[in-house]
Design an enzyme around this catalytic site. Sequence first.
Site, mmCIF file in Angstrom:
data_model
loop_
_atom_site.group_PDB
_atom_site.id
_atom_site.type_symbol
_atom_site.label_atom_id
_atom_site.label_comp_id
_atom_site.label_asym_id
_atom_site.label_seq_id
_atom_site.Cartn_x
_atom_site.Cartn_y
_atom_site.Cartn_z
ATOM 1 N N HIS A 188 -16.525 3.055 10.289
ATOM 2 C CA HIS A 188 -15.620 4.211 10.163
ATOM 3 C C HIS A 188 -16.307 5.406 9.518
ATOM 4 C CE1 HIS A 188 -12.685 1.152 11.257
ATOM 5 N NE2 HIS A 188 -12.080 2.174 11.842
ATOM 6 N N ARG A 197 -5.136 7.923 12.761
ATOM 7 C CA ARG A 197 -5.480 6.781 11.890
ATOM 8 C C ARG A 197 -4.830 7.012 10.516
ATOM 9 N NH1 ARG A 197 -10.813 7.157 14.808
ATOM 10 N NH2 ARG A 197 -11.365 5.038 15.460
ATOM 11 N N GLU A 215 -7.400 -5.057 20.570
ATOM 12 C CA GLU A 215 -8.712 -5.005 19.919
ATOM 13 C C GLU A 215 -9.183 -6.370 19.438
ATOM 14 O OE1 GLU A 215 -8.559 -1.981 16.914
ATOM 15 O OE2 GLU A 215 -6.699 -2.723 16.053
ATOM 16 N N ASN A 260 -13.782 -0.391 19.732
ATOM 17 C CA ASN A 260 -14.691 -0.615 18.597
ATOM 18 C C ASN A 260 -14.527 -2.033 18.062
ATOM 19 O OD1 ASN A 260 -15.080 2.102 18.917
ATOM 20 N ND2 ASN A 260 -13.727 2.677 17.238
ATOM 21 N N ARG A 311 -19.336 -4.560 13.004
ATOM 22 C CA ARG A 311 -19.609 -3.183 13.445
ATOM 23 C C ARG A 311 -20.174 -2.320 12.334
ATOM 24 N NH1 ARG A 311 -13.390 -0.938 14.218
ATOM 25 N NH2 ARG A 311 -14.264 1.145 13.983
#
Length: 561
Positions: A203, A316, A453, A476, A487
């Site tokens: 992020h 978000r 996701e 993602n 990630r």
Amino acid sequence: MSFSVHGLSVGRGLGGTGVAIGRAVRVLSSRANVAHYFITPDQAPTEVQRIRAAKNAVVDEMQRLQLSLSGGVNSDAPHELSAIMDVHLMLLQDDTLAEGVRHYIEERHYNAEWALTTQLEVVAEQFDAMHDSYMRERKGDLEQVVERVLKQLQGSAQLTAIHQANHESLILVAHDLSPADMIRFKSDVFSGFVTDVGGKTSHTAIVARSMGIPAIVGAKSASQLVCQDDWVIVDADASVLIVNPTDRILAQYRKKQADGLAAWHEHLASESRDIKQSTPLLAPDGTAITLLANIEMPGDTAAALAAGAQGIGLFRTEFLFMGRAILPDEEEQYAAYSEVVVAMKGMPVTIRTIDIGADKPLDASHGQACGAHTNPALGLRAIRWCLAEPAMFLTQLRALLRASVHGRIEVLIPMLAHESEIKQCLLMVDRARAQLDAAGVPYGVIGLGAMIEVPAAALIAPTFMKYFDFLSIGSNDLIQYTLAVDRTDETVAHLYDSNHPAVQFLIESTIKQCVAAGKPISVCGEMAGDGSHTQALLAMGLRSFSMHPSQMATFKKFAKQ
Ligand code: PEP
Ligand code: MG
């Protein structure tokens, strides 16, 4: 990522794009929330006085404590304690610290807190270089006393930040930066960022890209190798970090920076012509493509509109909650969501319920979701945390329902995997409505969507389609969870592969099933704005893409190919 001091080297640039040139400002990750702003030259005496007063207050406090240790109630305290306090007092009163701080305030026009932490880094480097292990360990003591002075400084700031226009450009170099810190730097003085850790879709990297600021995340040991005040070049496009360049290299990069900016301005001009003519973006089969924006804060709607977004595909909301000791209450959330709906003037607005956890921890004071878990990405994250904290979740749902009186909101739920979770969510929405009914508070109509996701969700897409009005693929996380690749971890970044057949299979099958059933589907992960995937996603039948406003211009080029 690799690089060399006084030279050039190539690595992966995983953050924003473009070139930034400036002096390195090394910041310890734990001090990233210290205020960074420039002062005017005539404010320097006030800042010097602030820091002097704070230091004297700490010295007084320590001397009083020492006195109470040697006599009074604490006379049994170990002798070592008094010796440690001697060391702290000596460090605090040492000229090197004071002179350095004065230099950064008077010559560089840094505010007091920033000057203090910058000089701390300089002195800490000197301690690190010492041969004597006893002396090296004193670095920890120095950090402790600086921490006390910083606390003392809190609340004594009277100056307002001034724009950096007349100051040399600065590049922030840190081991790590949380996404919340990155958001804070949005309105700060830095023109580039370098962090040791982080993956392409961490992020922190996502926020850096959304800011359109050159950044390199995952630069391994950059924060140890770059020194305070070194000149650095961050070429995020070519994945190059250059430290203390020669004049010739500097000149080349200044040209590259200027050319890039000129091209960018030309690009923006042609985009705004497009927007004014409201040229519809069409897929090869002539059907319309919808371009939506990802935002982190209500104020980001301005950039979304300027880039020609046709709505918000992902707000978000967790960024409203991060880095705060007191979480936003229903009124504050209602105001934030309403602001977005009103700003978008009737266009679709998709607001995701809080996706806290993993690399987006809450402030440590909030216990469970503060990030101290063994496998945070697999733990109490997103909807799991919301269902574990029903009061918090209901507060957010009520705020969303209330804000929808200003225009329909599409509420998006992250990280669902189980049908039982879906049913719990729907019950919570009903309960939030019932609470508003009971209190006689008006609310509007919302749509409900789920993020795909987790591979399990993609594999049971029909179940999700049964319960929800729309689906949105969070590529993602879908990549992270399908390939079991963190990630945020740069050491496995080479395995984070959006083209892996398993990932492609899950995305394609979800899109095709939705298209066949007439269920709205979009992609809101980084893949949506990545031109290398545009044609393939269009061929799968996708017509709704949600990305950062800064990616939209480039996306249009790829979509028109
Ligand atoms: C995703 O996972 O693709 C997504 C859009 O959500 P986030 O990046 O916030 O986890
Ligand atoms: Mg996600």
